[in-house]
Design a protein around this motif. Structure first.
Motif, short mmCIF file in Angstrom:
data_model
loop_
_atom_site.label_atom_id
_atom_site.label_comp_id
_atom_site.label_asym_id
_atom_site.label_seq_id
_atom_site.Cartn_x
_atom_site.Cartn_y
_atom_site.Cartn_z
N HIS A 104 -24.09 12.01 -47.46
CA HIS A 104 -25.26 11.56 -48.22
C HIS A 104 -26.02 10.49 -47.44
O HIS A 104 -27.25 10.53 -47.33
N HIS A 105 -25.30 9.50 -46.91
CA HIS A 105 -25.93 8.44 -46.15
C HIS A 105 -26.59 9.00 -44.89
O HIS A 105 -27.71 8.61 -44.54
N THR A 106 -25.89 9.90 -44.21
CA THR A 106 -26.44 10.48 -42.97
C THR A 106 -27.73 11.24 -43.24
O THR A 106 -28.73 11.08 -42.54
N MET A 107 -27.72 12.08 -44.28
CA MET A 107 -28.92 12.85 -44.61
C MET A 107 -30.05 11.95 -45.09
O MET A 107 -31.23 12.23 -44.83
N SER A 108 -29.71 10.89 -45.80
CA SER A 108 -30.74 9.95 -46.25
C SER A 108 -31.41 9.29 -45.05
O SER A 108 -32.64 9.17 -45.00
N ILE A 109 -30.60 8.84 -44.10
CA ILE A 109 -31.15 8.19 -42.90
C ILE A 109 -32.02 9.16 -42.11
O ILE A 109 -33.15 8.84 -41.72
N LEU A 110 -31.51 10.37 -41.88
CA LEU A 110 -32.27 11.36 -41.11
C LEU A 110 -33.54 11.78 -41.85
O LEU A 110 -34.59 11.96 -41.23
N GLY A 111 -33.45 11.92 -43.17
CA GLY A 111 -34.62 12.30 -43.95
C GLY A 111 -35.72 11.25 -43.90
O GLY A 111 -36.90 11.58 -43.74
#
Length: 241
Positions: A104-111
């Motif tokens: 979740h954190h990774t996708m939030s950062i990338l998004g």
């Protein structure tokens, strides 16, 4: 772009400094306690800003996805980007979270990075932030209630019920509607649409855990009700004797 990088680093430093200040003035508490205080503050700040963006400043995310980023949208995304980088580093260092939360954190950062780099779809990013962070204060409250011994109360039950309801409504139903509007609109880029699908799929991964929690909670309430009925019945028997 250089200005955005500087702003992102500044936000990261602010969240990290806030955490270290809490550790200093609140040294009797654990590192996780202070980190969750930071998480609670971010959740409240993110919800307030993104709610203002969606309901007041505009544009309406369901009708105008893929539009150019506004300065306020950029600011909101930057604030959350700094927080997510800080919390991601904290979770990896202390090894407190599982694969789903790290994803979740990774996708939030990338998004957020993709939205800022493209210069568009900031309204969808803010809408996703609002939907994902609106349940965060309840989640942190639940943890603090557990740590202080007040979870097994009616307040704890109310927090759990409200959290589940908000999650289902915002992340599944409203999130699903947002994703549908995103996919049928010709404006958002293909990568943005893929990111929306990934975030919605992750919401369902969280939903599986919530369903399991709800089942356990229901069984716990049922056992408590049976126990109270037995105590009441035994009390009546004692009076009759």
């Amino acid at each position: 772009m250089e200005l955005l990088v500087v702003f992102a680093l500044l936000c990261l430093c602010c969240w990290a400094s806030f955490y270290f200040i809490l550790c200093t003035i609140n040294g009797s508490r654990s590192y996780e306690w202070n980190c969750r205080l930071v998480t609670l503050v971010h959740g409240i700040v993110a919800v307030c800003i993104t709610a203002y963006i969606g309901y007041v400043d505009g544009p309406w995310p369901f009708t105008y996805p893929g539009t150019k980023n506004t300065p306020l949208q950029i600011s909101a995304l930057m604030i959350s980007l700094g927080y997510f980088i800080f919390d991601m580093a904290w979770c990896v260092f202390f090894r407190t979270e599982g694969a789903v939360m790290l994803a979740h954190h990774t996708m939030s950062i990338l998004g957020i990075l993709l939205t800022l780099w493209l210069g568009e779809s900031g309204i969808e990013g803010c809408a996703v932030l609002f939907g994902s962070e609106i349940t965060n204060p309840l989640l942190q409250t639940r943890w603090f209630l557990k740590q202080t011994g007040h979870y097994e109360t009616r307040l704890g039950d109310a927090v759990d019920v409200l959290f589940v309801l908000l999650f289902v409504v915002m992340r599944i139903f409203v999130g699903g509607t947002m994703l549908y509007c995103e996919l049928i609109s010709p404006r958002p880029r293909f990568f943005i649409k893929c990111g929306g699908v990934a975030m919605y799929a992750l919401s369902w991964a969280f939903m599986v855990d919530i369903v399991r929690f709800t089942i356990r909670k229901s069984k716990s309430w049922q056992k408590q009700r049976v126990r109270k009925e037995m105590v009441t019945a035994n009390g009546h028997d004692g009076k009759m004797d």
